[in-house]
Motif scaffolding. Structure first.
Motif, PDB file in Angstrom:
ATOM      1  N   HIS A  22      59.152  33.549   2.372  1.00  9.17           N
ATOM      2  CA  HIS A  22      58.544  34.857   1.632  1.00  9.17           C
ATOM      3  C   HIS A  22      57.497  34.171   1.255  1.00  9.17           C
ATOM      4  CE1 HIS A  22      60.814  37.985   4.361  1.00  9.17           C
ATOM      5  NE2 HIS A  22      61.584  36.814   3.924  1.00  9.17           N
ATOM      6  N   GLY A  23      57.537  33.096   0.291  1.00  8.90           N
ATOM      7  CA  GLY A  23      56.722  32.621  -0.292  1.00  8.90           C
ATOM      8  C   GLY A  23      57.353  32.500  -1.549  1.00  8.90           C
ATOM      9  N   ALA A  24      56.788  32.160  -3.142  1.00  6.05           N
ATOM     10  CA  ALA A  24      57.307  31.936  -3.942  1.00  6.05           C
ATOM     11  C   ALA A  24      56.561  31.720  -5.242  1.00  6.05           C
ATOM     12  CB  ALA A  24      58.191  31.183  -4.458  1.00  6.05           C
ATOM     13  N   ASN A  25      55.870  31.260  -6.091  1.00  4.93           N
ATOM     14  CA  ASN A  25      55.652  31.029  -7.150  1.00  4.93           C
ATOM     15  C   ASN A  25      53.687  31.354  -7.287  1.00  4.93           C
ATOM     16  OD1 ASN A  25      57.651  29.965  -9.035  1.00  4.93           O
ATOM     17  ND2 ASN A  25      57.377  28.103  -7.801  1.00  4.93           N
ATOM     18  N   GLY A  26      53.585  32.709  -6.694  1.00  2.00           N
ATOM     19  CA  GLY A  26      51.748  33.236  -6.213  1.00  2.00           C
ATOM     20  C   GLY A  26      51.500  32.473  -4.664  1.00  2.00           C
ATOM     21  N   HIS A  27      53.042  31.789  -4.054  1.00  2.00           N
ATOM     22  CA  HIS A  27      51.932  30.711  -2.699  1.00  2.00           C
ATOM     23  C   HIS A  27      52.622  31.831  -1.642  1.00  2.00           C
ATOM     24  CE1 HIS A  27      49.785  27.781  -4.462  1.00  2.00           C
ATOM     25  NE2 HIS A  27      50.511  28.262  -5.551  1.00  2.00           N
ATOM     26  N   PRO A  28      51.832  31.878  -0.762  1.00  2.00           N
ATOM     27  CA  PRO A  28      52.685  32.432   0.390  1.00  2.00           C
ATOM     28  C   PRO A  28      53.531  31.617   1.487  1.00  2.00           C
ATOM     29  CG  PRO A  28      50.728  31.617   0.914  1.00  2.00           C
ATOM     30  CD  PRO A  28      50.729  31.625   0.087  1.00  2.00           C
ATOM     31  N   ASN A  56      61.112  20.921   8.317  1.00  2.00           N
ATOM     32  CA  ASN A  56      61.085  19.629   7.860  1.00  2.00           C
ATOM     33  C   ASN A  56      61.885  19.634   6.296  1.00  2.00           C
ATOM     34  OD1 ASN A  56      60.025  18.147   9.579  1.00  2.00           O
ATOM     35  ND2 ASN A  56      58.313  19.088   9.692  1.00  2.00           N
ATOM     36  N   ILE A  57      61.046  21.145   5.592  1.00  2.00           N
ATOM     37  CA  ILE A  57      61.808  20.903   4.042  1.00  2.00           C
ATOM     38  C   ILE A  57      63.800  21.227   3.522  1.00  2.00           C
ATOM     39  CG2 ILE A  57      61.495  22.192   1.961  1.00  2.00           C
ATOM     40  CD1 ILE A  57      59.354  22.467   2.249  1.00  2.00           C
ATOM     41  N   VAL A  58      64.120  22.481   4.625  1.00  2.00           N
ATOM     42  CA  VAL A  58      65.564  22.406   5.124  1.00  2.00           C
ATOM     43  C   VAL A  58      66.348  20.940   5.267  1.00  2.00           C
ATOM     44  CG1 VAL A  58      67.319  23.641   5.757  1.00  2.00           C
ATOM     45  CG2 VAL A  58      64.923  24.886   5.005  1.00  2.00           C
ATOM     46  N   ARG A  59      65.614  20.686   6.020  1.00  2.00           N
ATOM     47  CA  ARG A  59      66.057  19.719   7.011  1.00  2.00           C
ATOM     48  C   ARG A  59      66.318  18.096   6.581  1.00  2.00           C
ATOM     49  NH1 ARG A  59      62.756  19.053  12.498  1.00  2.00           N
ATOM     50  NH2 ARG A  59      61.770  17.838  11.756  1.00  2.00           N
ATOM     51  N   GLY A  60      65.135  18.075   5.571  1.00  2.00           N
ATOM     52  CA  GLY A  60      65.205  16.824   5.517  1.00  2.00           C
ATOM     53  C   GLY A  60      64.865  16.577   3.270  1.00  2.00           C
ATOM     54  N   ALA A  61      64.266  16.733   2.714  1.00  2.00           N
ATOM     55  CA  ALA A  61      64.030  17.791   1.425  1.00  2.00           C
ATOM     56  C   ALA A  61      65.210  17.683   0.690  1.00  2.00           C
ATOM     57  CB  ALA A  61      63.220  17.561   0.832  1.00  2.00           C
ATOM     58  N   ALA A  62      65.759  19.125   1.230  1.00  2.00           N
ATOM     59  CA  ALA A  62      66.567  19.742   0.985  1.00  2.00           C
ATOM     60  C   ALA A  62      68.394  19.504   1.565  1.00  2.00           C
ATOM     61  CB  ALA A  62      66.171  20.936   0.894  1.00  2.00           C
ATOM     62  N   ARG A  63      67.931  19.128   2.528  1.00  2.00           N
ATOM     63  CA  ARG A  63      69.698  18.883   2.735  1.00  2.00           C
ATOM     64  C   ARG A  63      70.162  16.919   2.332  1.00  2.00           C
ATOM     65  NH1 ARG A  63      74.057  17.503   3.679  1.00  2.00           N
ATOM     66  NH2 ARG A  63      75.808  19.337   4.578  1.00  2.00           N
ATOM     67  N   ILE A  79      52.451  23.383  -0.903  1.00  2.00           N
ATOM     68  CA  ILE A  79      53.725  23.400   0.030  1.00  2.00           C
ATOM     69  C   ILE A  79      55.062  23.290  -1.289  1.00  2.00           C
ATOM     70  CG2 ILE A  79      55.256  22.156   1.335  1.00  2.00           C
ATOM     71  CD1 ILE A  79      52.721  21.668   2.984  1.00  2.00           C
ATOM     72  N   ARG A  80      55.142  22.452  -1.944  1.00  2.00           N
ATOM     73  CA  ARG A  80      55.347  22.412  -3.404  1.00  2.00           C
ATOM     74  C   ARG A  80      55.321  23.159  -4.521  1.00  2.00           C
ATOM     75  NH1 ARG A  80      57.294  17.626  -6.317  1.00  2.00           N
ATOM     76  NH2 ARG A  80      58.913  17.954  -8.024  1.00  2.00           N
ATOM     77  N   ARG A  81      54.722  23.549  -4.648  1.00  2.00           N
ATOM     78  CA  ARG A  81      54.892  25.020  -5.165  1.00  2.00           C
ATOM     79  C   ARG A  81      56.231  26.095  -4.792  1.00  2.00           C
ATOM     80  NH1 ARG A  81      50.408  26.272  -9.100  1.00  2.00           N
ATOM     81  NH2 ARG A  81      50.415  23.826 -10.019  1.00  2.00           N
ATOM     82  N   VAL A  82      55.919  26.723  -3.408  1.00  2.00           N
ATOM     83  CA  VAL A  82      57.511  27.119  -2.898  1.00  2.00           C
ATOM     84  C   VAL A  82      58.576  26.730  -3.374  1.00  2.00           C
ATOM     85  CG1 VAL A  82      57.797  28.423  -1.136  1.00  2.00           C
ATOM     86  CG2 VAL A  82      55.216  28.206  -1.605  1.00  2.00           C
ATOM     87  N   PHE A  83      58.470  25.107  -2.542  1.00  2.00           N
ATOM     88  CA  PHE A  83      59.803  24.325  -2.295  1.00  2.00           C
ATOM     89  C   PHE A  83      60.352  24.751  -4.260  1.00  2.00           C
ATOM     90  CE2 PHE A  83      61.705  19.895  -1.412  1.00  2.00           C
ATOM     91  CZ  PHE A  83      63.058  20.516  -1.949  1.00  2.00           C
ATOM     92  N   ASP A  84      59.765  24.132  -4.738  1.00  2.00           N
ATOM     93  CA  ASP A  84      60.006  24.251  -6.445  1.00  2.00           C
ATOM     94  C   ASP A  84      60.481  25.462  -7.169  1.00  2.00           C
ATOM     95  OD1 ASP A  84      59.139  21.393  -6.831  1.00  2.00           O
ATOM     96  OD2 ASP A  84      57.782  22.413  -8.391  1.00  2.00           O
TER      97      ASP A  84
END
Length: 405
Positions: A219-225, A234-241, A99-104
């Motif tokens: 769509h995924g990133a850093n080789g992760h789906p 959760n990522i958008v409303r919390g960790a990001a926004r 999850i973190r690799r995609v977020f990064d």
């Protein structure tokens, strides 16, 4: 030594100056705050011990889960279709890493560099709107500046900023165990609306990907789906926004305040901004970490800093206290732009859950300060200005920053 020592950042005196409390708390082992219901970790080495041992100190309780609220709140959430899923900051390994690799991917060096023109244009635009030789730099500068940047990173249209900010405030309310019940019920209704809005954005990016964080997550990133929709929410409303807005807003204004309160610092910044602003930024982050800290929970019986902690003990990691630990940072209350170990501060955390947006936040602070001093080299604190701080469970931020020139 007592086994309790209470802390409530929402009210006096801890709201105005938590450092008096932190100094006292560092004199003993981790102790229980009856108000918060957690053991507070305040010494730098104890904080490092916890962060560096995720097997003993789980992140499952890093942030309160919104579904840990009373039934009056959770009934609204479930009826509105809000999914009950953990946040990336609450995940341990092995679930955390993919999850973190995609977020990064949303905060790469390339993404930071691509955002610099947007930052500079918005800072200039806001300063163009100042009149009468005075301004209030929290609501009039830091807030709209950071809102513009974080909306562009995530992929929110600028015209939706006001309602997204209101929904972000709702998320903070639902995390705050000290918020009144009626406020949390109202925030739950807001989160239902936010969930519907976010789902529409997610659906659009699935069909029409762009260069933004939502597209990366879908769509995924850093080789992760790509991630399931619930995790994207959760990522958008919390960790990001939330994290991307509140902490950066408060870091900008804290850095400005340090500069404006100290003539020698201000003169050094004016004389050599390129070299001095990065030093000032790190020292301000150390002195007033914009995020108080995260929670952990012990997975087994352990001993920490003189305290015996049974399995299941909740801990609050107070980074702001560790950053002023006199055993690590001599003269911790002073402003020292040449402090040799300043980047050892914990304002962005460390380890598995170190803040992915730290490079972006540092860039925002730098551009916000560079633009202000270039445009307004005579900037000063307003006559009679005294700093006051927001009532916040998680954040340490100024209510106002009144200046003149």
């Amino acid at each position: 030594m007592t086994t309790t020592l209470d802390f409530n950042p929402m009210v006096s005196p801890h709201r105005e100056d938590p450092h008096l409390f932190y100094r006292e708390a560092r004199q003993g082992p981790p102790r229980l705050s009856p108000t918060l219901g957690v053991y507070m970790v305040t010494r730098y080495e104890d904080l490092r011990t916890v962060i560096d041992d995720p097997q003993t100190y789980s992140s499952k309780a890093a942030l309160p889960l919104i579904f840990a609220n009373p039934p009056e709140v959770t009934d609204v959430l479930r009826a509105g279709g809000v999914a009950e899923t953990p946040m990336v900051v609450n995940e341990d390994e092995p679930e955390h890493l993919p999850i973190r690799r995609v977020f990064d991917a949303g905060f790469t060096g390339a993404r930071v560099r691509a955002m610099l023109p947007t930052m500079r244009a918005r800072a200039d635009e806001l300063i163009d709107g100042f009149t009468d030789g005075s301004a209030e730099l929290v609501g009039g500068y830091a807030v709209p500046f950071v809102q513009t940047v974080i909306s562009a990173i995530i992929g929110f249209p600028p015209e939706d900023t006001a309602r997204i900010q209101a929904w972000t405030d709702d998320v903070n309310t639902l995390w705050n165990v000290l918020s009144p019940l009626e406020a949390r019920v109202a925030a739950a209704h807001g989160l239902v609306d936010y969930t519907r809005y976010l789902q529409a954005v997610i659906d659009d990016r699935r069909a029409n990907p762009r260069e933004d964080l939502v597209s990366d997550l879908v769509h995924g990133a850093n080789g992760h789906p790509g991630l399931a929709d619930e995790y994207v929410h959760n990522i958008v409303r919390g960790a990001a926004r939330v994290a991307g807005f509140d902490t950066t807003r408060d870091a900008i204004t804290a850095t400005l305040l340090v500069m404006l309160e100290n003539d020698g610092v201000r003169e050094r910044v004016l004389a050599d901004p390129a070299r001095t602003i990065p030093k000032l930024t790190e020292e301000a982050l150390r002195r007033d970490a914009p995020h108080r800290g995260l929670f952990r929970i012990t997975t087994r019986d352990t001993h920490l800093g003189g305290a015996d902690l049974p399995a299941g003990t909740p801990l609050l990691l107070l980074f702001g206290s560790g950053n002023r630990d006199e055993t690590v940072f001599p003269g911790p209350d002073a402003v020292d732009l040449d402090r040799p170990n300043v980047r050892d501060h914990l304002a962005f955390g460390r380890g598995l859950h170190v803040c992915p947006g730290a490079p972006m936040a540092r860039a925002e602070i730098r551009v916000a300060l560079e633009t202000l001093i270039r445009r307004l080299p005579e900037l000063r604190l307003a006559d009679g200005y005294e700093p006051t701080y927001i009532a916040s469970y998680f954040f340490r931020g100024l209510e106002r920053l009144d200046v003149r020139w």
